[in-house]
Design an enzyme around this catalytic site. Structure first.
Site, PDB file in Angstrom:
ATOM      1  N   SER A 124       0.588  -1.196  -0.102  1.00 45.04           N
ATOM      2  CA  SER A 124      -0.073  -0.017   0.207  1.00 45.04           C
ATOM      3  C   SER A 124       0.879   1.182  -0.393  1.00 45.04           C
ATOM      4  CB  SER A 124      -0.970  -0.332   1.219  1.00 45.04           C
ATOM      5  OG  SER A 124      -1.690   0.792   1.532  1.00 45.04           O
ATOM      6  N   ASP A 134      -5.896  -3.498  -2.538  1.00 45.72           N
ATOM      7  CA  ASP A 134      -5.160  -3.332  -1.535  1.00 45.72           C
ATOM      8  C   ASP A 134      -4.514  -4.360  -1.028  1.00 45.72           C
ATOM      9  OD1 ASP A 134      -3.659  -2.927   1.434  1.00 45.72           O
ATOM     10  OD2 ASP A 134      -4.998  -0.846   0.620  1.00 45.72           O
TER      11      ASP A 134
END
Length: 729
Positions: A62, A209
């Site tokens: 991320s 993610d």
């Protein structure tokens, strides 16, 4: 012989000393995810460089993939720090391009009192919903611009520092570790928070993610062969029930819940010689990009506190120069030798190519390219418009990738306004528009607009571009409208007419860049005016109109609802001709201007309008209308009519709420206005004289659109309250 042995020993002594040096352990850096809190990674890197720690491998998830990918590709710490502090995060984490880049045709969609949110429909008529609140258009462009120098690096082991990024396959929940690929796209996939960002389609997978499966990718770093891991954990503890008070709190908590379990599993696998850095970030949220400097400092201080443990990882001086050489970044501005379009949308490749102004044989101009990307995206045909540079020997091809909107390109918008003069007389209007996009490969559109209430309207226009850039166009239209117009004698209203008008016409024109348009048209209309209130013995009037019209429009406002900069200008000239079917020959013109200026949270708008009817004509059918919020406040909407009108106004407002980030910025404004205006007829039977007016208002830019509540009064002893959803000025 003894002398010879001494010479040999002296010659081999440096080699023996070098061989006696303990081999430097291979150091891996593990950067966790955590949205805005990931900016603390920059502070950690800064402290590591000051300590002289050299990183051999980076694994990130991320926001950790963002910082780690940039650092691995050659960015220096001061460059990363400058980026974090100077990036317009609100713009980067939204999809809308700056309004200056939006084509003029799309700017005009905001001119009716319609809310900014629109529902999209597919070609089969079904409602289209996106896969995420944010499609990631601007974020992807930002990553491409920052990593343009890595476009020819598909193997991440060949970056200045070997790198890995982690994402999650949302279809089956599997962890996906990227060892190669297109670096900007890989990073974009790694940070696609579900429902917030749209997933990224890559190699047949739908990716979100990486924090869902591996927020602290220590295991990934181990697989890269590191001996020692420096792990930076930017996670935060869960908040209790009383601390969850806003939508931002809930968003932060959801991100923490999503990553907590797998993070704890990874931390449990730390070795005794690994180093764990946990910056104190409990007071920072997932959207606190405006506090970048504080978070960088928190990361720096957390790493400096571990200087003693980190010191043993510092390489020998003989190894230091070699590793510094490996950090040298490569050329970041390639010379473009060709441009190619990849397109699956409704418009043709040549339409897309027209908007790309990058010259062949010159360095890539990222500023101009981003503006071009914004203009293309603003056409409303595309889910995403991205670019990449493909290198092959001495050739550098700029590839424009345009993906058509899967949620559909037909749009419905609605709006509402209300006014009440506090004496029992009120008015309301409810409107909607439906726009069909991409009817042919040149980008033809069919717009239909309807409105009910005090003013009724039905308008439909077919807009056909005549060239690939939509510079020239033809636009036939048909229209119906009905509204109330007061008839005044000696400044006293004697009747109120309901005027109905039907018409059709044809406009041809040219767009002037993204800010302007000029159009010339021929039209015909007919209708009647019946007495609605007043002496019923007054005659009804039937009329016919035939006219030429020339209109110039210019719009450079940065925000149509609460502008801070720019101006909005229009000039309309009309000639009514008996040869075209008009009852009377006369001319009209109207000029409008608004100029916005700001300083910090304060904005001042200066402007007004001036309309003239130059010859004798039917008063009821040739009148301009005034009245309403900031249009001589105190009067209800369109309460004053006259063949000639003038209005001057100054509007001031101040933003009361601090700027937020992500598309969760719903500012609150408070302000007021001073106005001076007049309406009069050519026959001298009516002249309002100059009327002074003022208003105060509260404005809230909601997710649906601007909501304004206003109170106005004037020296004609009139006062009114107004509620507007969608229309501001």
């Amino acid at each position: 012989m003894r002398r010879l042995l001494i010479c040999l020993l002296l010659g081999f002594l440096p080699l023996l000393i070098h061989a006696s040096e303990a081999p430097r352990p291979k150091v891996g850096l593990v950067l966790s995810g955590g949205a805005a809190r990931g900016l603390a990674h920059i502070g950690v890197l800064k402290a590591l460089e000051e300590q002289g720690i050299k990183i051999d491998a980076i694994a990130g998830t991320s926001m950790g993939a963002v910082v780690g990918g940039l650092y691995a590709s050659g960015y220096k710490i001061d460059e990363l720090e400058k980026l974090a502090l100077n990036i317009d995060w609100q713009q980067a984490l939204s999809d809308a391009p700056p309004r200056e880049d939006v084509p003029f045709r799309r700017k005009q969609d905001d001119r009716d009192f319609l809310v900014k949110q629109k529902l999209s429909f597919r070609d089969d008529g079904s409602l289209g919903l996106p896969l995420g609140v944010i499609q990631g258009q601007n974020l992807a462009l930002l990553l491409e611009s920052l990593l343009a120098h890595t476009s020819d690096t598909r193997d991440f082991d060949k970056l200045p520092i070997p790198f890995r990024a982690v994402a999650t396959d949302i279809a089956n929940g599997e962890k996906v570790v990227f060892r190669k690929g297109h670096l900007p796209q890989v990073i974009r996939a790694s940070m696609s928070i579900p429902a917030v960002f749209a997933p990224v389609e890559l190699d047949g997978r739908l990716l979100v993610d990486g924090g869902m499966t591996d927020n602290i990718p220590l295991d990934v770093a181990r697989e890269m062969g590191v001996d020692v891991a420096i792990v930076v954990d930017i996670g935060t503890p869960l908040r209790n029930r009383k601390q969850l008070t806003t939508v931002v709190d809930v968003l932060n908590q959801s991100i923490t819940l999503m990553t907590r379990r797998n993070s704890e599993e990874q931390l449990a696998a730390l070795h005794p010689n690994d180093v764990l850095i946990q910056p104190p970030l409990a007071s920072f949220g997932a959207t606190d990009f405006g506090r970048a400097e504080e978070m960088i400092d928190a990361g720096y201080r957390a790493a400096k506190a571990l200087d003693t443990r980190l010191a043993r990882l510092k390489p020998a001086e003989s190894q230091d120069a070699e590793l510094n050489a490996a950090r040298a970044p490569s050329q970041r501005t390639p010379i473009i030798t060709a441009i190619r379009v990849e397109n699956d949308s409704k418009v043709g490749d040549d339409v897309i190519r027209y908007y790309i102004r990058q010259p062949i044989g010159e360095p890539l101009d990222l500023g101009r390219l981003h503006s071009d990307m914004g203009t293309l995206y603003g056409l409303d045909y595309f889910e995403q418009v991205q670019y990449r540079v493909v290198h092959k020997g001495q050739e550098h091809t700029l590839v424009i990738s345009a993906r058509g909107k899967r949620s559909g390109t037909d749009y419905l918008r609605v709006g509402l306004n209300l006014s009440d003069d506090m004496r029992g007389d009120s008015a309301f209007n409810l409107g909607a528009s439906y726009r069909m996009n991409g009817i042919n490969r040149l980008g033809a559109e069919w717009l239909t607009r309807a409105q009910i209430g005090d003013k009724q309207e039905l308008y439909t226009e077919f807009y056909q571009p005549l060239d690939v850039g939509s510079r020239y166009f033809v636009a036939p239209y048909a229209a119906f409208e009905a509204q109330n117009v007061d008839s005044v004698l000696d400044n006293d209203p004697i009747a109120q007419y309901r005027v109905e008008r039907y018409g059709f016409g044809l406009n041809v024109g040219r767009q002037i860049g993204n800010n302007g348009e000029i159009r010339f048209g021929v039209g015909e209309a007919w209708g009647k005016a019946d007495v609605r209130i007043g002496d019923q013995n007054l005659p009804s009037e039937h009329f016919n109109e035939g006219f030429y019209a020339l209109k110039y429009s210019f719009d450079s406002l940065d925000n149509v609802y609460f502008p801070h900069d720019g101006k909005d200008v229009s000039l309309t000239l009309m000639q009514f001709e008996p040869s075209l079917g008009s009852d009377t020959r006369y001319r009209q013109w109207e000029f409008k201007l608004d100029k916005a200026m700001s300083s910090g949270p304060n904005t001042l708008i200066l402007g007004g309008r001036y309309g003239r009817t130059l010859e004798d004509a039917n008063v009821v059918t040739s009148s301009f209308l005034l009245g309403g919020a900031r249009q001589l406040s105190g009067f209800r909407e369109d309460a004053i009519s006259g063949q000639n009108v003038s209005l001057m106004r100054a509007v001031y407002y101040r933003r009361l709420t601090p700027r937020a980030y992500l598309p969760l910025d719903f500012p609150l404004y408070a302000g007021g206005s001073l106005e001076r205006g007049r309406a009069w007829n050519n026959d001298n039977e009516f002249d309002s004289g100059y009327i002074n007016a003022a208003s105060v208002f509260i404005g809230f830019d909601t997710p649906l659109g601007p909501l304004n509540f206003s109170y106005g009064l004037n020296d004609a002893n009139e006062q009114a309250v107004y509620l507007n959803l969608g229309q501001t000025f």
